[in-house]
Design an enzyme around this catalytic site. Structure first.
Site, mmCIF file in Angstrom:
data_model
loop_
_atom_site.group_PDB
_atom_site.id
_atom_site.type_symbol
_atom_site.label_atom_id
_atom_site.label_comp_id
_atom_site.label_asym_id
_atom_site.label_seq_id
_atom_site.Cartn_x
_atom_site.Cartn_y
_atom_site.Cartn_z
ATOM 1 N N ASP A 299 -0.698 -5.949 9.332
ATOM 2 C CA ASP A 299 -1.697 -4.966 8.933
ATOM 3 C C ASP A 299 -2.945 -5.742 8.531
ATOM 4 O O ASP A 299 -2.967 -6.402 7.485
ATOM 5 C CB ASP A 299 -1.195 -4.110 7.775
ATOM 6 C CG ASP A 299 -2.171 -2.986 7.404
ATOM 7 O OD1 ASP A 299 -3.265 -2.935 8.001
ATOM 8 O OD2 ASP A 299 -1.838 -2.175 6.528
ATOM 9 N N LYS B 196 -13.329 -1.401 6.014
ATOM 10 C CA LYS B 196 -13.861 -2.264 4.975
ATOM 11 C C LYS B 196 -14.907 -3.233 5.514
ATOM 12 O O LYS B 196 -16.006 -3.339 4.978
ATOM 13 C CB LYS B 196 -12.734 -3.055 4.310
ATOM 14 C CG LYS B 196 -11.549 -2.219 3.833
ATOM 15 C CD LYS B 196 -11.929 -1.235 2.772
ATOM 16 C CE LYS B 196 -10.716 -0.587 2.121
ATOM 17 N NZ LYS B 196 -9.829 0.170 3.019
ATOM 18 N N TRP C 257 0.848 -1.194 0.000
ATOM 19 C CA TRP C 257 0.000 0.000 0.000
ATOM 20 C C TRP C 257 0.884 1.245 0.000
ATOM 21 O O TRP C 257 1.855 1.336 0.763
ATOM 22 C CB TRP C 257 -0.884 -0.045 1.252
ATOM 23 C CG TRP C 257 -1.825 1.112 1.417
ATOM 24 C CD1 TRP C 257 -2.616 1.676 0.475
ATOM 25 C CD2 TRP C 257 -2.093 1.818 2.639
ATOM 26 N NE1 TRP C 257 -3.365 2.698 1.021
ATOM 27 C CE2 TRP C 257 -3.061 2.799 2.345
ATOM 28 C CE3 TRP C 257 -1.615 1.699 3.941
ATOM 29 C CZ2 TRP C 257 -3.546 3.675 3.317
ATOM 30 C CZ3 TRP C 257 -2.101 2.561 4.907
ATOM 31 C CH2 TRP C 257 -3.058 3.545 4.589
#
Length: 463
Positions: free
Chosen positions: A273, A309, A192
């Site tokens: 993560d 999310k 990311w």
């Protein structure tokens, strides 16, 4: 000149026979004097209005030397998309779930939780402690580690509420920069786009390890093992718990076990993560397995969680940082130092989003409804993968596109190059990041043919 203000008594507000009226008169008199002073100041300032010395030119600004920063490479996609007037434009850049109709989704269970919170008249808006909402922290640790986790039962885990996944990474990174003996973190290549920025600003030195193999559009497992095997003892390693961003390529459980053995043998510190738990496979437990196999060996690790999310709480900025330690005493001392990181950064976290999460996680019926809605989101994304693969195969698009259905989670790393991406944006009004990453959540059955046409044209035009 000071304006003449009529006294309250002249309007009949004052009465010598009424103490309440006298009190009112005194308050109005004070207000009149205050307004009188303000009015004279305003009138005086309006007599002559001088232009600002910097209004004609920015040359005198102390910030005149500042250059305009480029748009964020991910968020900038949406900026460009919004400027495009085309009726067929398609935004596949930003990682946010969309319905089949292309609309943002608020989960029904989230609306129920919010209504429950609103109806509770005993709730107040007081500051939370530095570590955040206690129920949220306990439930978040159980969600990622499992309710029967020995680490939780032995009080070896400290969990603090943070500002979504990004904030959790930043707090964890800064804690490590202050208190851990190694200040180098290895992140996968690619990863990311915000990861290197977050960790650099936290005070860590960022290096990369091999992860993605462009030739197979899959995992470069041998390269990963070689790079982590040559990392200095004690180095920090960032691991995507599931649904690797941007590639959608995850190790198998067997490969995760090999990674665990290697990292423990080299005393490498895992920093997970976890941005997509339940959102990748549709199963909260399956998506947490990589984390749990590391915690099960009794070793230490850090975990950043996000509810953006899997609960659709993007704008609420809800996340948690958990640090698994060797003993309860160490965990307590670690928490005391994490609080010193948070206090000057943002003092304490917000209450609303964490309350939504806690309300859902502690109610069996709401939790069950959440898992159903979560699986529905995951299943729709999996369906979009299959539809896009089928559409490309039907068009005879050159190349092997099976990676689209092998990858998992919100994103697919298409393998398209920057020239092909630019062509698709210019000719088909399809927006994505320059590395060819697309958000499968932004697709629908109606837009898959348009995307397949664009990919086919790009691949055949620019080999």
């Amino acid at each position: 000149m000071r304006p003449q203000l009529t006294s309250p008594e002249a309007h009949g507000f004052g009465s010598p026979t009424s103490s309440s009226s006298s009190a009112s008169a005194r308050r109005l008199s004070a207000l009149a004097r205050h307004l009188g002073d303000s009015s004279s100041t305003i009138m005086a300032s309006n007599d002559t209005v001088s232009p600002s010395p910097t209004s004609a030119s920015d040359a005198n600004s102390v910030f005149a030397h500042i250059v305009r920063a480029p748009e964020d490479p991910i968020l900038g996609v949406t900026v460009a998309y919004n400027k495009d007037p085309s009726p067929v434009k398609l935004n596949l850049g930003v990682g946010a779930y969309r319905t089949e109709e292309g609309k943002p989704l608020v989960l029904n269970v989230v609306r129920q939780a919010e209504q429950q919170l609103v109806n509770d008249r005993s709730r107040v808006k007081e500051y939370l402690p530095i570590v955040g909402l206690a129920d949220f922290n306990k439930l978040s640790a159980k969600l990622i580690l499992g309710a029967d986790s020995p680490a939780i039962q032995e009080n070896r885990v400290t969990t603090v509420e943070c500002l979504s996944g990004t904030g959790s990474l930043r707090v964890g990174g800064e804690f490590l920069a202050r208190h851990y003996h190694q200040r180098t973190i290895y992140i996968p290549n690619p990863t990311w786009g915000n990861h290197p920025k977050v960790f650099n600003l936290a005070g860590l030195s960022v290096k990369t390890y091999r992860y993605y193999d462009p030739a197979t559009r899959g995992l470069d497992f041998q390269g990963l093992l070689e790079d982590l095997g040559s990392a200095p003892s004690g180095a920090i390693v960032l691991l995507h718990a599931c649904a690797h961003n941007p590639t959608g390529v995850d190790p198998t459980i067997q490969q995760w076990e090999q990674i665990r053995q290697l990292m423990r043998s080299r005393a490498l510190l895992p920093f997970f993560d976890s941005a997509y738990q339940g959102f990748a496979s549709g199963s909260l437990d399956s998506d947490a397995q990589p984390v749990r196999i590391f915690v099960a060996d009794g070793g230490e690790c850090l975990i950043a969680q996000s509810y953006a999310k899997n609960m659709g709480l993007y704008g609420e900025r809800v996340g948690a940082l958990s640090i698994v330690c060797k003993t309860a005493d160490v965990a307590s001392r670690v928490e005391s130092q994490v609080k010193l990181v948070i206090r000057p950064m943002y003092s304490n976290p917000p209450i609303h989003g964490a309350s939504i999460v806690a309300t859902i996680l502690k109610d069996r019926n709401m939790y069950n409804e959440w898992t159903i809605e979560l699986k529905a989101m995951a299943d729709r994304i999996i369906s979009m993968r299959q539809q896009l693969f089928d559409a490309l195969r039907a068009r005879g698009t050159p190349g092997d596109w099976s990676h689209i259905i092998k990858q998992i989670g919100m994103f697919t790393f298409t393998g398209l190059n920057s020239e092909q991406v630019a062509f698709m944006t210019r000719e088909f009004h399809i927006y994505m990041t320059a590395d060819g990453r697309i958000s499968m959540a932004g697709l629908s059955s109606k837009t898959v043919p348009h995307l397949a046409d664009a990919i086919h044209a790009a691949v055949t035009s620019f080999a």
